[in-house]
Scaffold this motif. Structure first.
Motif, PDB file in Angstrom:
ATOM      1  N   ASN A 140     -29.767 -38.277 -13.054  1.00 19.32           N
ATOM      2  CA  ASN A 140     -29.805 -38.042 -11.691  1.00 19.32           C
ATOM      3  C   ASN A 140     -28.972 -39.174 -11.265  1.00 19.32           C
ATOM      4  N   ARG A 141     -29.114 -40.180 -11.574  1.00 18.45           N
ATOM      5  CA  ARG A 141     -28.249 -41.563 -11.192  1.00 18.45           C
ATOM      6  C   ARG A 141     -26.824 -41.218 -11.523  1.00 18.45           C
ATOM      7  N   ILE A 142     -26.385 -40.790 -12.663  1.00 15.63           N
ATOM      8  CA  ILE A 142     -25.303 -40.568 -13.088  1.00 15.63           C
ATOM      9  C   ILE A 142     -24.444 -39.678 -12.298  1.00 15.63           C
ATOM     10  N   LYS A 143     -25.224 -38.354 -11.745  1.00 19.33           N
ATOM     11  CA  LYS A 143     -24.808 -37.499 -10.972  1.00 19.33           C
ATOM     12  C   LYS A 143     -24.422 -37.996  -9.508  1.00 19.33           C
ATOM     13  N   GLN A 144     -25.404 -38.854  -9.277  1.00 18.75           N
ATOM     14  CA  GLN A 144     -25.286 -39.360  -7.772  1.00 18.75           C
ATOM     15  C   GLN A 144     -24.013 -40.240  -7.724  1.00 18.75           C
ATOM     16  N   ARG A 145     -23.927 -41.001  -8.888  1.00 21.12           N
ATOM     17  CA  ARG A 145     -22.594 -42.023  -8.705  1.00 21.12           C
ATOM     18  C   ARG A 145     -21.197 -41.205  -8.600  1.00 21.12           C
ATOM     19  N   GLU A 146     -21.236 -40.004  -9.604  1.00 18.64           N
ATOM     20  CA  GLU A 146     -20.068 -38.997  -9.423  1.00 18.64           C
ATOM     21  C   GLU A 146     -19.900 -38.675  -8.134  1.00 18.64           C
ATOM     22  N   ARG A 147     -20.883 -38.006  -7.583  1.00 18.56           N
ATOM     23  CA  ARG A 147     -20.607 -37.526  -6.287  1.00 18.56           C
ATOM     24  C   ARG A 147     -20.158 -38.451  -5.296  1.00 18.56           C
ATOM     25  N   ILE A 148     -20.639 -39.715  -5.440  1.00 21.18           N
ATOM     26  CA  ILE A 148     -20.451 -40.929  -4.405  1.00 21.18           C
ATOM     27  C   ILE A 148     -18.860 -41.138  -4.710  1.00 21.18           C
ATOM     28  N   MET A 149     -18.362 -41.217  -5.932  1.00 18.04           N
ATOM     29  CA  MET A 149     -17.050 -41.359  -6.447  1.00 18.04           C
ATOM     30  C   MET A 149     -16.009 -40.522  -5.616  1.00 18.04           C
ATOM     31  N   LYS A 150     -16.549 -39.183  -5.848  1.00 22.30           N
ATOM     32  CA  LYS A 150     -15.527 -38.129  -5.628  1.00 22.30           C
ATOM     33  C   LYS A 150     -15.531 -38.147  -3.981  1.00 22.30           C
ATOM     34  N   TYR A 151     -16.512 -38.492  -3.251  1.00 23.29           N
ATOM     35  CA  TYR A 151     -16.296 -38.328  -1.816  1.00 23.29           C
ATOM     36  C   TYR A 151     -15.542 -39.504  -1.366  1.00 23.29           C
ATOM     37  N   ALA A 152     -16.009 -40.773  -1.752  1.00 19.18           N
ATOM     38  CA  ALA A 152     -15.389 -42.065  -1.547  1.00 19.18           C
ATOM     39  C   ALA A 152     -13.816 -42.080  -1.649  1.00 19.18           C
ATOM     40  N   PHE A 153     -13.752 -41.588  -2.770  1.00 23.54           N
ATOM     41  CA  PHE A 153     -12.127 -41.717  -3.075  1.00 23.54           C
ATOM     42  C   PHE A 153     -11.258 -40.663  -2.381  1.00 23.54           C
ATOM     43  N   GLY A 154     -11.610 -39.447  -2.056  1.00 22.43           N
ATOM     44  CA  GLY A 154     -11.147 -38.664  -1.014  1.00 22.43           C
ATOM     45  C   GLY A 154     -11.158 -39.351   0.269  1.00 22.43           C
TER      46      GLY A 154
ATOM     47  N   ASN B 109     -20.306 -46.124   6.399  1.00 22.19           N
ATOM     48  CA  ASN B 109     -19.914 -45.066   6.682  1.00 22.19           C
ATOM     49  C   ASN B 109     -20.089 -43.973   5.448  1.00 22.19           C
ATOM     50  N   ILE B 110     -19.778 -44.543   4.308  1.00 22.97           N
ATOM     51  CA  ILE B 110     -19.751 -43.744   2.956  1.00 22.97           C
ATOM     52  C   ILE B 110     -21.425 -43.287   2.908  1.00 22.97           C
ATOM     53  N   ALA B 111     -22.359 -44.387   3.151  1.00 21.52           N
ATOM     54  CA  ALA B 111     -23.568 -44.063   2.934  1.00 21.52           C
ATOM     55  C   ALA B 111     -24.142 -43.167   3.647  1.00 21.52           C
ATOM     56  N   ALA B 112     -23.873 -43.121   4.953  1.00 20.02           N
ATOM     57  CA  ALA B 112     -23.998 -42.345   6.110  1.00 20.02           C
ATOM     58  C   ALA B 112     -23.879 -40.841   5.747  1.00 20.02           C
ATOM     59  N   ASP B 113     -22.624 -40.869   5.543  1.00 22.21           N
ATOM     60  CA  ASP B 113     -22.023 -39.774   4.976  1.00 22.21           C
ATOM     61  C   ASP B 113     -22.639 -38.865   3.951  1.00 22.21           C
ATOM     62  N   MET B 114     -23.226 -39.754   2.943  1.00 21.77           N
ATOM     63  CA  MET B 114     -23.750 -39.247   1.733  1.00 21.77           C
ATOM     64  C   MET B 114     -25.200 -38.864   1.974  1.00 21.77           C
ATOM     65  N   GLY B 115     -25.659 -39.188   3.001  1.00 21.06           N
ATOM     66  CA  GLY B 115     -27.090 -39.189   3.305  1.00 21.06           C
ATOM     67  C   GLY B 115     -28.302 -40.130   2.345  1.00 21.06           C
ATOM     68  N   ILE B 116     -27.479 -41.227   2.102  1.00 21.30           N
ATOM     69  CA  ILE B 116     -28.152 -42.317   1.108  1.00 21.30           C
ATOM     70  C   ILE B 116     -28.269 -43.584   2.081  1.00 21.30           C
ATOM     71  N   SER B 117     -28.841 -44.474   1.436  1.00 21.91           N
ATOM     72  CA  SER B 117     -29.006 -45.760   2.166  1.00 21.91           C
ATOM     73  C   SER B 117     -28.038 -46.831   1.817  1.00 21.91           C
ATOM     74  N   LYS B 118     -27.653 -47.714   2.604  1.00 23.29           N
ATOM     75  CA  LYS B 118     -26.848 -48.590   1.979  1.00 23.29           C
ATOM     76  C   LYS B 118     -27.118 -49.512   0.749  1.00 23.29           C
ATOM     77  N   ARG B 119     -28.491 -49.641   0.637  1.00 20.95           N
ATOM     78  CA  ARG B 119     -29.116 -50.611  -0.203  1.00 20.95           C
ATOM     79  C   ARG B 119     -28.901 -49.762  -1.866  1.00 20.95           C
ATOM     80  N   THR B 120     -29.113 -48.407  -1.862  1.00 22.83           N
ATOM     81  CA  THR B 120     -28.796 -47.631  -2.637  1.00 22.83           C
ATOM     82  C   THR B 120     -27.124 -47.825  -3.347  1.00 22.83           C
ATOM     83  N   LEU B 121     -26.535 -47.518  -2.420  1.00 21.95           N
ATOM     84  CA  LEU B 121     -25.068 -47.527  -2.638  1.00 21.95           C
ATOM     85  C   LEU B 121     -24.618 -49.072  -3.076  1.00 21.95           C
TER      86      LEU B 121
END
Length: 206
Positions: A7-21, A35-47
């Protein structure tokens, strides 16, 4: 590997795809980690736990994109009749990619010193990959055999760096630059047999 790690690997991939775009579309300065954290619906701490700071996130995004492109190119090669057709398809793909890049992204990326070693390594890997296709084209009689392609690729890299350093993309546009460089490169090294394929292909460079 347990489910949590997957799940962590998939989460990293989703974040990287979105952030790079977002980086490509808006430029690095305009995109905040918050902003990336907010858009992805995750906490800043997690990111921050996953990537650290913004520079580390950018490096991971570039690495991920680099690996995805390598896999994509290998698939294109499997689906092509010859190595030259592969290069032509990659060329058309590059045209689509550059049209989506905000010039601010390239201006901003020069400010990240930690990227320099990685960018140099990525450039070397790209040249090795390109040389593999070039050698196939030479063997198939599609590219000239009397050219030092290592020298040509290194010269190409120097030219690209000069374009970035002088920000010529702001004056001429990405598509015009890619057209000029890639058309000159591919057509300039083709044999008569290679030009026949280029001019008759549905992926024609013309």
């Amino acid at each position: 590997m347990n489910q949590y790690e997957l799940n962590r690997i998939k989460q990293r991939e989703r974040i990287m795809k979105y952030a790079f775009g977002e980086f490509l579309k808006k430029g690095l300065k305009a995109v905040k980690v918050d902003n990336i954290a907010a858009d992805m619906g995750i906490s800043k701490r997690t990111l921050y736990e996953l990537f650290g700071d913004k520079e580390r996130l950018l490096i991971e995004c570039l690495k991920y994109n680099h690996e995805q492109r390598r896999v994509e190119f290998e698939q294109i090669r499997k689906d092509s009749k010859n190595a030259l057709e592969t290069l032509i398809k990659i060329y058309h793909g590059r045209l689509k990619e550059v049209n989506a890049v905000n010039p601010a992204f390239l201006s901003d990326i020069k400010k990240y010193d930690q990227l320099i070693p990685f960018m140099e390594q990525m450039s070397e890997e790209k040249n090795e990959f390109a040389l593999m296709f070039i050698e196939e084209c030479v063997k198939e009689g599609l590219f000239r055999s009397d050219i030092d392609y290592n020298l040509l690729l290194n010269t190409f890299d120097i030219l690209c760096r000069a374009i970035l350093d002088n920000e010529l993309y702001k004056q001429y546009g990405f598509e015009s630059i890619v057209n000029t460089l890639d058309l000159t490169f591919i057509r300039g090294v083709c044999t008569a047999k290679g030009l026949e394929i280029v001019d008759s292909s549905k992926y024609s460079l013309l």
